[in-house]
Design a protein around this motif. Structure first.
Motif, PDB file in Angstrom:
ATOM      1  N   TYR A  27       0.873  -1.168   0.000  1.00  0.00           N
ATOM      2  CA  TYR A  27       0.000   0.000   0.000  1.00  0.00           C
ATOM      3  C   TYR A  27       0.916   1.226   0.000  1.00  0.00           C
ATOM      4  CZ  TYR A  27      -4.207  -2.728   0.728  1.00  0.00           C
ATOM      5  OH  TYR A  27      -5.245  -3.604   0.554  1.00  0.00           O
ATOM      6  N   ILE A  28       0.625   2.161  -0.886  1.00  0.00           N
ATOM      7  CA  ILE A  28       1.545   3.273  -1.141  1.00  0.00           C
ATOM      8  C   ILE A  28       0.838   4.601  -0.953  1.00  0.00           C
ATOM      9  CG2 ILE A  28       3.033   4.321  -2.910  1.00  0.00           C
ATOM     10  CD1 ILE A  28       3.240   1.472  -4.133  1.00  0.00           C
ATOM     11  N   HIS A  69      -8.347   3.525   0.551  1.00  0.00           N
ATOM     12  CA  HIS A  69      -8.631   3.747   1.958  1.00  0.00           C
ATOM     13  C   HIS A  69      -7.437   4.395   2.646  1.00  0.00           C
ATOM     14  CE1 HIS A  69      -6.924  -0.309   1.551  1.00  0.00           C
ATOM     15  NE2 HIS A  69      -6.514  -0.223   2.792  1.00  0.00           N
ATOM     16  N   GLN A  70      -7.525   4.564   3.948  1.00  0.00           N
ATOM     17  CA  GLN A  70      -6.480   5.257   4.690  1.00  0.00           C
ATOM     18  C   GLN A  70      -5.781   4.308   5.665  1.00  0.00           C
ATOM     19  OE1 GLN A  70      -8.436   8.652   6.566  1.00  0.00           O
ATOM     20  NE2 GLN A  70      -7.707   9.968   4.906  1.00  0.00           N
ATOM     21  N   LEU A  71      -4.472   4.502   5.787  1.00  0.00           N
ATOM     22  CA  LEU A  71      -3.679   3.779   6.772  1.00  0.00           C
ATOM     23  C   LEU A  71      -2.786   4.781   7.488  1.00  0.00           C
ATOM     24  CD1 LEU A  71      -2.568   0.660   4.675  1.00  0.00           C
ATOM     25  CD2 LEU A  71      -4.322   0.729   6.451  1.00  0.00           C
ATOM     26  N   LYS A  72      -2.321   4.426   8.668  1.00  0.00           N
ATOM     27  CA  LYS A  72      -1.429   5.317   9.393  1.00  0.00           C
ATOM     28  C   LYS A  72       0.001   5.175   8.884  1.00  0.00           C
ATOM     29  CE  LYS A  72      -3.669   6.270  13.823  1.00  0.00           C
ATOM     30  NZ  LYS A  72      -3.537   6.210  15.296  1.00  0.00           N
ATOM     31  N   LEU A  73       0.549   6.292   8.401  1.00  0.00           N
ATOM     32  CA  LEU A  73       1.937   6.345   7.960  1.00  0.00           C
ATOM     33  C   LEU A  73       2.641   7.474   8.698  1.00  0.00           C
ATOM     34  CD1 LEU A  73       1.562   5.930   4.077  1.00  0.00           C
ATOM     35  CD2 LEU A  73       2.204   4.180   5.743  1.00  0.00           C
ATOM     36  N   LYS A  74       3.949   7.361   8.834  1.00  0.00           N
ATOM     37  CA  LYS A  74       4.704   8.383   9.555  1.00  0.00           C
ATOM     38  C   LYS A  74       4.771   9.661   8.732  1.00  0.00           C
ATOM     39  CE  LYS A  74       7.999   6.927  12.096  1.00  0.00           C
ATOM     40  NZ  LYS A  74       9.278   6.358  12.611  1.00  0.00           N
ATOM     41  N   GLY A  78       7.134  13.099  12.254  1.00  0.00           N
ATOM     42  CA  GLY A  78       7.454  11.869  12.957  1.00  0.00           C
ATOM     43  C   GLY A  78       6.257  11.153  13.556  1.00  0.00           C
ATOM     44  N   LYS A  79       5.072  11.777  13.485  1.00  0.00           N
ATOM     45  CA  LYS A  79       3.872  11.173  14.060  1.00  0.00           C
ATOM     46  C   LYS A  79       3.142  10.328  13.023  1.00  0.00           C
ATOM     47  CE  LYS A  79       3.106  14.895  17.431  1.00  0.00           C
ATOM     48  NZ  LYS A  79       2.163  15.933  17.915  1.00  0.00           N
ATOM     49  N   LEU A  80       2.436   9.311  13.501  1.00  0.00           N
ATOM     50  CA  LEU A  80       1.639   8.471  12.614  1.00  0.00           C
ATOM     51  C   LEU A  80       0.316   9.167  12.319  1.00  0.00           C
ATOM     52  CD1 LEU A  80       2.239   4.945  14.167  1.00  0.00           C
ATOM     53  CD2 LEU A  80       3.175   5.825  12.033  1.00  0.00           C
ATOM     54  N   ARG A  81       0.026   9.369  11.044  1.00  0.00           N
ATOM     55  CA  ARG A  81      -1.220  10.032  10.657  1.00  0.00           C
ATOM     56  C   ARG A  81      -1.899   9.231   9.555  1.00  0.00           C
ATOM     57  NH1 ARG A  81      -1.013  14.924  13.074  1.00  0.00           N
ATOM     58  NH2 ARG A  81       1.030  15.858  13.488  1.00  0.00           N
ATOM     59  N   PHE A  82      -3.254   9.272   9.558  1.00  0.00           N
ATOM     60  CA  PHE A  82      -3.995   8.581   8.509  1.00  0.00           C
ATOM     61  C   PHE A  82      -3.703   9.236   7.162  1.00  0.00           C
ATOM     62  CE2 PHE A  82      -6.642   7.022  12.048  1.00  0.00           C
ATOM     63  CZ  PHE A  82      -6.674   5.677  11.704  1.00  0.00           C
ATOM     64  N   THR A  83      -3.366   8.397   6.197  1.00  0.00           N
ATOM     65  CA  THR A  83      -2.948   8.861   4.873  1.00  0.00           C
ATOM     66  C   THR A  83      -3.668   8.050   3.808  1.00  0.00           C
ATOM     67  OG1 THR A  83      -0.750   9.331   5.781  1.00  0.00           O
ATOM     68  CG2 THR A  83      -0.941   9.229   3.379  1.00  0.00           C
ATOM     69  N   ASP A  84      -4.130   8.709   2.745  1.00  0.00           N
ATOM     70  CA  ASP A  84      -4.746   7.992   1.632  1.00  0.00           C
ATOM     71  C   ASP A  84      -3.701   7.100   0.968  1.00  0.00           C
ATOM     72  OD1 ASP A  84      -7.299   9.062   1.883  1.00  0.00           O
ATOM     73  OD2 ASP A  84      -6.851  10.788   0.629  1.00  0.00           O
ATOM     74  N   ALA A  86      -3.046   3.501  -1.758  1.00  0.00           N
ATOM     75  CA  ALA A  86      -3.592   2.651  -2.820  1.00  0.00           C
ATOM     76  C   ALA A  86      -2.634   1.494  -3.036  1.00  0.00           C
ATOM     77  CB  ALA A  86      -3.761   3.451  -4.110  1.00  0.00           C
ATOM     78  N   ASP A  87      -3.181   0.353  -3.472  1.00  0.00           N
ATOM     79  CA  ASP A  87      -2.277  -0.734  -3.839  1.00  0.00           C
ATOM     80  C   ASP A  87      -1.739  -0.459  -5.241  1.00  0.00           C
ATOM     81  OD1 ASP A  87      -4.211  -1.569  -5.712  1.00  0.00           O
ATOM     82  OD2 ASP A  87      -5.085  -3.023  -4.328  1.00  0.00           O
ATOM     83  N   THR A  88      -0.835  -1.292  -5.710  1.00  0.00           N
ATOM     84  CA  THR A  88      -0.181  -1.004  -6.999  1.00  0.00           C
ATOM     85  C   THR A  88      -1.174  -1.003  -8.160  1.00  0.00           C
ATOM     86  OG1 THR A  88       0.421  -3.357  -7.134  1.00  0.00           O
ATOM     87  CG2 THR A  88       2.087  -1.834  -6.307  1.00  0.00           C
ATOM     88  N   GLU A  89      -2.145  -1.893  -8.136  1.00  0.00           N
ATOM     89  CA  GLU A  89      -3.136  -1.937  -9.212  1.00  0.00           C
ATOM     90  C   GLU A  89      -3.955  -0.648  -9.247  1.00  0.00           C
ATOM     91  OE1 GLU A  89      -6.973  -4.614 -10.685  1.00  0.00           O
ATOM     92  OE2 GLU A  89      -5.729  -5.300  -9.020  1.00  0.00           O
ATOM     93  N   GLN A  90      -4.366  -0.167  -8.080  1.00  0.00           N
ATOM     94  CA  GLN A  90      -5.116   1.080  -8.020  1.00  0.00           C
ATOM     95  C   GLN A  90      -4.271   2.272  -8.470  1.00  0.00           C
ATOM     96  OE1 GLN A  90      -6.046   0.702  -3.865  1.00  0.00           O
ATOM     97  NE2 GLN A  90      -8.165   0.071  -4.233  1.00  0.00           N
ATOM     98  N   LEU A  91      -2.995   2.249  -8.097  1.00  0.00           N
ATOM     99  CA  LEU A  91      -2.114   3.355  -8.487  1.00  0.00           C
ATOM    100  C   LEU A  91      -1.921   3.416  -9.995  1.00  0.00           C
ATOM    101  CD1 LEU A  91       0.778   3.701  -5.892  1.00  0.00           C
ATOM    102  CD2 LEU A  91      -0.935   5.387  -6.531  1.00  0.00           C
TER     103      LEU A  91
END
Length: 276
Positions: A27-28, A69-74, A78-84, A86-91
């Motif tokens: 997920y990117i 969808h959204q996942l928490k990425l740094k 430095g804080k983890l925040r929900f970020t949009d 996509a998997d490679t196919e969606q991208l």
């Protein structure tokens, strides 16, 4: 979802990614991709571009956007925040909606990233080779790279030990890491990064050889002590982390006394590469 966050490099640009072990897919971060494709130097500009594009695609009934969808990425702070994400196919589908001369090379890079991960799962040595190549491309010295790769191995051994004794990934891992760093370097991870002028950059990627060695000593000592005393819970592991950090602290103080120089400094990767 069991996942592992990683940073990928495309033309010296960092792309935040998360590997889902259950689904065996990447997920990117969509904003990171857009920042590259529109050649923006400003993260906020890329985010505004994505918000407008997302709204337009939703109005057109684009299923790809609906399924993102959204996942928490740094984040950069430095804080983890929900970020949009996509998997490679969606991208691949989203990229078609973004006019950019970098679209085709990015598609090739995206396909390569996916293949590399599957190859690494069957042959873990490939991940080490890839990391070595990336550090060389960024301009790090061979000596520094050797230390960095060893530090990755030692860190993995420590986190495996923490998992064995029941320390929870996430906040508890971060807390123990902070206490190890605070003990030997007299700075928390956040304070250390501030000293080096870092935001979203990896702290270890900006350590000098000596800093890396002492950090490895602290983490290796923590792992060895933990195996010896077998802590029963997080609180006992906290005490072990202090003991492990103290081993490196003693070595640091003795070295500083011999050389008259501070070990922990504001030198970062930019300084190190410029002065190689």
């Amino acid at each position: 979802m069991k996942s592992q966050e990683a940073i990928k490099i495309f033309e010296d640009k960092k792309v935040r990614t998360l590997w889902d072990e259950n689904e065996e897919k990447w997920y990117i971060s969509i904003v990171d991709v857009i920042e590259i494709l529109v050649d923006s130097k400003d993260f906020q500009t890329a985010r505004k571009y994505w918000n407008k594009l997302k709204q337009r695609l939703k109005e057109e009934g684009n299923e790809t956007v609906t399924n993102c969808h959204q996942l928490k990425l740094k984040a950069s702070d430095g804080k983890l925040r929900f970020t949009d994400v996509a998997d490679t196919e969606q991208l691949f589908r989203l990229i078609q909606s973004i006019p950019s001369p970098k679209a085709e090379p990015f598609k090739l890079w995206l396909a390569k990233v996916g293949k590399e991960r599957l190859d690494e799962m069957s042959d873990p040595e490939l991940s080490i080779d890839r990391a070595l190549k990336q550090y060389l491309e960024l301009g790090y010295s061979q000596n520094w790279i050797n230390q960095r790769l060893k530090s990755i191995e030692i860190r993995k051994e420590l986190t495996d030990e923490w998992k064995r004794v029941g320390v929870k990934e996430g906040q508890e891992f971060a807390t123990l890491t902070d206490i190890i760093t605070k003990t030997w370097a007299d700075k928390t991870t956040k304070e250390y990064k501030i000293l080096k002028g870092l935001k979203k950059e990896n702290l270890r990627d900006n350590m000098t050889n000596t800093e890396l060695i002492l950090n490895m000593l602290a983490e290796a000592s923590t792992k060895d002590i933990s195996e010896a005393v077998n802590p029963k819970d997080f609180n006992e592991s906290y005490d072990v982390a202090i003991q492990g950090g103290n081993v490196a602290k003693v070595a640091k103080e003795e070295l500083e006394a011999k050389t008259g120089k501070k070990v922990v400094t504001n030198k970062n990767a930019k300084n190190l590469l410029e002065n190689k």
